[in-house]
Design a protein around this motif. Sequence first.
Motif, PDB file in Angstrom:
ATOM      1  N   MET A 180       0.934  -1.061  -0.102  1.00 22.51           N
ATOM      2  CA  MET A 180       0.049  -0.022  -0.093  1.00 22.51           C
ATOM      3  C   MET A 180       0.796   1.092   0.167  1.00 22.51           C
ATOM      4  O   MET A 180       0.474   2.334  -0.746  1.00 22.51           O
ATOM      5  CB  MET A 180      -0.875  -0.116   1.223  1.00 22.51           C
ATOM      6  N   LEU A 213      -5.660   1.356  -4.714  1.00 19.75           N
ATOM      7  CA  LEU A 213      -5.778   1.800  -3.312  1.00 19.75           C
ATOM      8  C   LEU A 213      -6.985   1.665  -2.753  1.00 19.75           C
ATOM      9  O   LEU A 213      -7.448   0.974  -1.511  1.00 19.75           O
ATOM     10  CB  LEU A 213      -5.130   3.117  -2.949  1.00 19.75           C
ATOM     11  N   ARG A 216      -8.190  -2.086  -2.401  1.00 19.07           N
ATOM     12  CA  ARG A 216      -7.330  -2.688  -1.223  1.00 19.07           C
ATOM     13  C   ARG A 216      -8.019  -2.401   0.021  1.00 19.07           C
ATOM     14  O   ARG A 216      -8.128  -3.149   0.960  1.00 19.07           O
ATOM     15  CB  ARG A 216      -5.965  -2.482  -1.104  1.00 19.07           C
ATOM     16  N   LYS A 217      -8.354  -1.185   0.088  1.00 27.40           N
ATOM     17  CA  LYS A 217      -9.115  -0.683   1.354  1.00 27.40           C
ATOM     18  C   LYS A 217     -10.464  -1.187   1.655  1.00 27.40           C
ATOM     19  O   LYS A 217     -10.641  -1.291   2.687  1.00 27.40           O
ATOM     20  CB  LYS A 217      -9.187   0.992   1.399  1.00 27.40           C
ATOM     21  N   GLN A 218     -10.975  -1.161   0.479  1.00 27.73           N
ATOM     22  CA  GLN A 218     -12.332  -2.217   0.612  1.00 27.73           C
ATOM     23  C   GLN A 218     -12.300  -3.577   1.013  1.00 27.73           C
ATOM     24  O   GLN A 218     -13.041  -3.895   1.877  1.00 27.73           O
ATOM     25  CB  GLN A 218     -13.061  -2.054  -0.836  1.00 27.73           C
ATOM     26  N   GLU A 220      -9.842  -4.626   3.237  1.00 28.57           N
ATOM     27  CA  GLU A 220      -9.392  -4.587   4.581  1.00 28.57           C
ATOM     28  C   GLU A 220     -10.934  -4.207   5.223  1.00 28.57           C
ATOM     29  O   GLU A 220     -11.145  -4.886   6.565  1.00 28.57           O
ATOM     30  CB  GLU A 220      -8.769  -3.267   4.616  1.00 28.57           C
ATOM     31  N   HIS A 260      -3.470  -8.838   4.455  1.00 29.57           N
ATOM     32  CA  HIS A 260      -4.318  -8.099   5.326  1.00 29.57           C
ATOM     33  C   HIS A 260      -4.565  -8.592   6.495  1.00 29.57           C
ATOM     34  O   HIS A 260      -4.202  -7.260   7.553  1.00 29.57           O
ATOM     35  CB  HIS A 260      -5.877  -7.951   4.515  1.00 29.57           C
TER      36      HIS A 260
END
Length: 280
Positions: A180, A213, A216-218, A220, A260
């Motif tokens: 990230m 980005l 990946r945050k979704q 997480e 994650h």
Amino acid sequence: MSDVAMLHPLVRRLTAPNASAYTFTGTQTYLVGHGEVAVIDPGPADGRHVAAILAATAGERVVAIVCTHTHRDHSPAAALLKVATGADIVGCAALVPAAGADGGVDAAYDLEYTPDRVLGDGDEVAGEGWTLRALATPGHTSNHLCYALPEAEALFSGDHVMGWSTSIVSPPDGDMGAYMASLERLVGRDEVVYWPGHGEPVDRPQRLVRGMLGHRKQREGQVLRRLRDAPATIAELVATMYAGLDESLRGAAARSVLAHLIDLERRGLVIGGETWARTG
């Protein structure tokens, strides 16, 4: 032999004959410059592909063999090409991963890779009319480098950013937090095109990086919401987060979920082992 595609007056591309679910149409090898040529990611130890590289550079001098990272679909042909051309192998550092680092799903590591010169962040290798500037982008692997080509406003993005798929981040060498942070490094850079290790060129790369980005945050967020309801194993998390995923890709999904979880554990948000749970 591989067809040679002209992507830019300075850049030609060959595709190795190693298509798979994890390499898409095959590993992309890039030839930078004319007369004095750098070969980026020479690919697997496949004599057919090495012969194609030599045929494409006939009458020219290969001055550098450059690797983004040492997965076995990217770097083993470097040694064969060095024997054939005498060029130095430069770029990423050698890597000896912990046992099981590939998780059984990612390409195995090239443990024979021996660079003549390791490039650090910002270091350069140059030839007539071209300059390659290293950009440290750990995450997919701890030794991953991208290479900017200022003369073309371009970035050779290796397996860090690809248009056809998200990159596998497989612990223990693959690190989601580092991945990230490496994506964040690309935000605001001025390259207009990325040439990745697999797949077609990426136009409007900043848009793709921001989307990666966000994706990946979704993921997480999905992990945290699922663990808020109840503790879960990685297999249970995969079943929830990747409903309908082809069975052949579930192993890769499990490695991503583990990456994650390790990152979230470092940040004090989860705790786990066989079963993972929220800390608060």
